[in-house]
Motif scaffolding. Sequence first.
Motif, PDB file in Angstrom:
ATOM      1  N   PRO A  70       0.840  -1.215   0.000  1.00 43.89           N
ATOM      2  CA  PRO A  70       0.000   0.000   0.000  1.00 43.89           C
ATOM      3  C   PRO A  70       0.867   1.254   0.000  1.00 43.89           C
ATOM      4  O   PRO A  70       2.074   1.206   0.266  1.00 43.89           O
ATOM      5  N   ASP A  71       0.250   2.391  -0.296  1.00 45.32           N
ATOM      6  CA  ASP A  71       0.959   3.674  -0.319  1.00 45.32           C
ATOM      7  C   ASP A  71       1.395   4.035   1.099  1.00 45.32           C
ATOM      8  O   ASP A  71       0.547   4.190   1.987  1.00 45.32           O
ATOM      9  N   PRO A  72       2.689   4.185   1.365  1.00 42.97           N
ATOM     10  CA  PRO A  72       3.131   4.458   2.737  1.00 42.97           C
ATOM     11  C   PRO A  72       2.647   5.805   3.264  1.00 42.97           C
ATOM     12  O   PRO A  72       2.514   5.984   4.475  1.00 42.97           O
ATOM     13  N   ASP A  73       2.374   6.782   2.387  1.00 40.91           N
ATOM     14  CA  ASP A  73       1.948   8.105   2.843  1.00 40.91           C
ATOM     15  C   ASP A  73       0.645   8.045   3.636  1.00 40.91           C
ATOM     16  O   ASP A  73       0.370   8.910   4.462  1.00 40.91           O
ATOM     17  N   THR A  74      -0.172   7.030   3.379  1.00 46.84           N
ATOM     18  CA  THR A  74      -1.467   6.899   4.047  1.00 46.84           C
ATOM     19  C   THR A  74      -1.344   6.214   5.405  1.00 46.84           C
ATOM     20  O   THR A  74      -2.242   6.312   6.230  1.00 46.84           O
ATOM     21  N   TYR A  75      -0.219   5.545   5.643  1.00 44.47           N
ATOM     22  CA  TYR A  75      -0.088   4.724   6.853  1.00 44.47           C
ATOM     23  C   TYR A  75       1.224   4.998   7.584  1.00 44.47           C
ATOM     24  O   TYR A  75       1.911   4.083   8.025  1.00 44.47           O
ATOM     25  N   ILE A  76       1.599   6.274   7.684  1.00 41.48           N
ATOM     26  CA  ILE A  76       2.887   6.636   8.280  1.00 41.48           C
ATOM     27  C   ILE A  76       3.004   6.047   9.690  1.00 41.48           C
ATOM     28  O   ILE A  76       2.109   6.174  10.513  1.00 41.48           O
ATOM     29  N   GLY A  77       4.138   5.377   9.938  1.00 42.37           N
ATOM     30  CA  GLY A  77       4.401   4.774  11.237  1.00 42.37           C
ATOM     31  C   GLY A  77       3.973   3.327  11.361  1.00 42.37           C
ATOM     32  O   GLY A  77       4.333   2.654  12.335  1.00 42.37           O
ATOM     33  N   ARG A  78       3.246   2.780  10.370  1.00 43.46           N
ATOM     34  CA  ARG A  78       2.801   1.385  10.422  1.00 43.46           C
ATOM     35  C   ARG A  78       3.887   0.457   9.890  1.00 43.46           C
ATOM     36  O   ARG A  78       4.766   0.862   9.141  1.00 43.46           O
ATOM     37  N   LEU A  79       3.810  -0.816  10.282  1.00 42.46           N
ATOM     38  CA  LEU A  79       4.860  -1.792   9.978  1.00 42.46           C
ATOM     39  C   LEU A  79       4.352  -2.891   9.049  1.00 42.46           C
ATOM     40  O   LEU A  79       3.161  -3.174   8.966  1.00 42.46           O
ATOM     41  N   LEU A  80       5.310  -3.530   8.362  1.00 43.75           N
ATOM     42  CA  LEU A  80       5.058  -4.728   7.558  1.00 43.75           C
ATOM     43  C   LEU A  80       6.296  -5.630   7.645  1.00 43.75           C
ATOM     44  O   LEU A  80       7.426  -5.128   7.685  1.00 43.75           O
ATOM     45  N   HIS A  81       6.061  -6.932   7.651  1.00 43.47           N
ATOM     46  CA  HIS A  81       7.179  -7.879   7.578  1.00 43.47           C
ATOM     47  C   HIS A  81       6.869  -8.884   6.478  1.00 43.47           C
ATOM     48  O   HIS A  81       5.844  -9.578   6.531  1.00 43.47           O
ATOM     49  N   LEU A  82       7.734  -8.959   5.471  1.00 45.31           N
ATOM     50  CA  LEU A  82       7.580  -9.857   4.329  1.00 45.31           C
ATOM     51  C   LEU A  82       8.688 -10.891   4.388  1.00 45.31           C
ATOM     52  O   LEU A  82       9.856 -10.546   4.591  1.00 45.31           O
ATOM     53  N   GLU A  83       8.347 -12.162   4.137  1.00 45.99           N
ATOM     54  CA  GLU A  83       9.332 -13.233   4.299  1.00 45.99           C
ATOM     55  C   GLU A  83       9.044 -14.359   3.316  1.00 45.99           C
ATOM     56  O   GLU A  83       7.888 -14.605   2.951  1.00 45.99           O
ATOM     57  N   VAL A  84      10.117 -15.030   2.861  1.00 46.17           N
ATOM     58  CA  VAL A  84       9.991 -16.208   2.002  1.00 46.17           C
ATOM     59  C   VAL A  84      10.437 -17.418   2.808  1.00 46.17           C
ATOM     60  O   VAL A  84      11.522 -17.411   3.415  1.00 46.17           O
ATOM     61  N   ASP A  85       9.609 -18.451   2.828  1.00 43.14           N
ATOM     62  CA  ASP A  85       9.906 -19.663   3.583  1.00 43.14           C
ATOM     63  C   ASP A  85      11.241 -20.274   3.158  1.00 43.14           C
ATOM     64  O   ASP A  85      11.608 -20.242   1.981  1.00 43.14           O
ATOM     65  N   ASP A  86      11.971 -20.848   4.118  1.00 46.56           N
ATOM     66  CA  ASP A  86      13.306 -21.410   3.852  1.00 46.56           C
ATOM     67  C   ASP A  86      13.298 -22.484   2.774  1.00 46.56           C
ATOM     68  O   ASP A  86      14.299 -22.673   2.070  1.00 46.56           O
ATOM     69  N   ALA A  87      12.203 -23.217   2.656  1.00 51.07           N
ATOM     70  CA  ALA A  87      12.162 -24.330   1.714  1.00 51.07           C
ATOM     71  C   ALA A  87      11.700 -23.933   0.312  1.00 51.07           C
ATOM     72  O   ALA A  87      11.631 -24.771  -0.577  1.00 51.07           O
ATOM     73  N   SER A  88      11.375 -22.662   0.104  1.00 53.70           N
ATOM     74  CA  SER A  88      10.849 -22.234  -1.185  1.00 53.70           C
ATOM     75  C   SER A  88      11.920 -22.267  -2.267  1.00 53.70           C
ATOM     76  O   SER A  88      13.114 -22.081  -1.999  1.00 53.70           O
ATOM     77  N   LEU A  89      11.482 -22.480  -3.515  1.00 49.59           N
ATOM     78  CA  LEU A  89      12.402 -22.543  -4.652  1.00 49.59           C
ATOM     79  C   LEU A  89      12.072 -21.501  -5.712  1.00 49.59           C
ATOM     80  O   LEU A  89      12.633 -21.540  -6.803  1.00 49.59           O
ATOM     81  N   GLY A  90      11.151 -20.579  -5.389  1.00 48.42           N
ATOM     82  CA  GLY A  90      10.789 -19.528  -6.327  1.00 48.42           C
ATOM     83  C   GLY A  90      11.137 -18.155  -5.767  1.00 48.42           C
ATOM     84  O   GLY A  90      11.887 -18.023  -4.804  1.00 48.42           O
TER      85      GLY A  90
END
Length: 532
Positions: free
Chosen positions: A326-346
Motif C-alpha cells: 500500500p501507499d506508505p503516505d497513508t499509513y505513516i508509522g505502520r509496519l510490515l514484515h515480508l518473508e519467504v519460507d526457507d524451503a521455497s524454490l521460487g
Amino acid sequence: MPSIARLIWRDYITDGIPSSGNNKPSKSEIRSWGTWVESILNAIGVNAGLIYQTRALLYADLAKAANSMAWVTSDPTVAYNGVYQKVGGTGTGSWTRLTDLPYSFIRAEDAGAGTPDAIQATSGIPISNSALIILNIFEDNISSPVTVAFNGDTPLTIKTNSGNDILAGGLTAGMQALGIVSGATFRLVTDIDVSAAVAAAEDAAADAETAKTAAELAASSLLFRIFASVVTATAATIPSSSAYIAIAEFSPQPRFYKRFVSDPGTGDRFQSADGAWWQGLPLPGTALDFAHAVARSANATLVAGDLDQVHIWTIGTGTTYTATLPDPDTYIGRLLHLEVDDASLGLLAIACVDPVGKFVTGDLVLWAGESLTLIARAGKWEIIGGRCIPAVMQANNPGADLAATWVASSGWVLLNTPQSFYPGAPFCINAGALRAPRKGFYDISFHAGVSWATAPTFAYGMAHNTGNSAQRTFIEGTFSNLNNVINSEMKLPFAKDANFLPVVQWSGGSGVVVAKTSIGAPVFSLKESPQW
C-alpha cells in the motif's frame, strides 16, 4: 487534578445558579487545565510504545519493565479502553489504567442503519465520556425522544444542552451534532429549537452576529482544530491561537501537528495559507504480530488490515509471486514484515507506489530465507530490518576447445553452488546466460585457460553487460606473454536482469585456443554485496 473544562468555561457564576450572571473564566484555571492536558499528551507521546486490542491481551503480557506505558484500543467493554501503566518489574506486577485514550474529538458515522428516531452510529475509535463526539445526522427525526447507539452499545437518549428531549424535526439531514456521553444520555453542546432560532435570526440580527463572533473566538481557543485532510489544512487560514491541529484522513487515527513560525526543516510537514508551518507529532508505536503470521502462496495486494502483520510466502520451483504494497503516505508509522519460507524454490517480487529503501518496482526480489521489515515513512517504505542472503554463484562453461574469438553468451551451468547453501544462485543463470538477479553491487571474476603453439601478441578476458542497448565493458584485463590463464576481476553496480557476457580475445600467434579440455572449462564467479 485541575478543574474540568466544562466547569472552567461554564455559562454562569460560581454560585451555580444559571440566572445569576455570566461567568468569566479564570486565566490561572485555564493555564492549569492546559498544562494538565499537555502533560498527558507528552507522557503518551514519549512512553506509549505498546498497543493492545483488548485488556485481556495487555494483562497477559507482564514481560515489560516498570512504568512502561500501553494503550488498549478495541476492547468490547468500552470502559476497558484507555492508557495503562506497568506496576512492578519485568515478568511480575500488573497494569493500572490511568486515563482515557487521548482523543479530543471522535467522529461517529450515522450511515442510516437505524431509524430516524433510533440512530445507529459507528466510530473507528472507542467512545468515551472524556471526548467530544461529532455525529452526522443521516435523516430528519420524526418524533421525540431520539436515541443513538454507538458501535452497537446501549442506546443513549439525545438531550439538548439544557436537558430537553429533541423535538420532531429538531435533527435534520446533514447536520453535524457535537456532544458528549453523560450517563444514559448523549448531551449536545447546544440547544436545538428550530422555531426559536428562526425568530431570533429574524428579530435580532445584531445578536446573531455577536453570537457568531463569540463562537469563532471560542473555536480558535480549542487545543486542536480538526481538518479533513492535509490539502484542506494547507489551504486554510488558521488562527494564531491554535498551537496544534489534527488531520482526520490518516488511518487508523487522526494525526496531530504542531505550529512552527518557520520551516522546521525535517519530518512530515506543510505550510498553511496564513504562513504557519505544521510538523507531525510522533505517532504511538506499533508492533508486529509474529505470533499470528499470515501464510501466503499466491500474489497479494496488501491493504490496511494487513499492516502490523508478518506475511510468509511458500513458493514453488520456477514460480514468481508479487507482493504489492500500500501507499506508505497513508499509513505513516505502520509496519510490515515480508518473508519467504526457507524451503521455497521460487521468487517473491515487490511492487510499490513509492520506493522500498533504494528499490523501486521491478528492482527487488526475495528468495528462500530472506525477509524485509518495513516502516511507512512519507514518500517511501523504509527498510528497518530483515534478512538478506546475498547471491553467491560459480558457473563453468564446458565443451570443446575454441580456436576463435569466444563470446560466452550461453552454456553456463552452476558449479558447486547448491541452492540449499546459496538460495539465490539458480537465479543468476537464465537459459544458460549469466545475469544479475536484482539491482545491486556485485564482485565478479572470470577465469579462462588459453594455450598456443606460438604465443599471441596479446590476449585478454573481459565481461560485457548488455542491459542497455549499447554494449558496455565493465571489467577488462589486457595481458601479453600469457602463461595459459587469463584472470579478470571487478566490483561494480548492475541493474536487475543485466546480462554478463564473458569474452576471450587475442591477436597474433598460432594454434591459439580457449583450452577447455586441456586446462579446464572457463569459470565465472559472482558475489552480491548485502542489500539490507
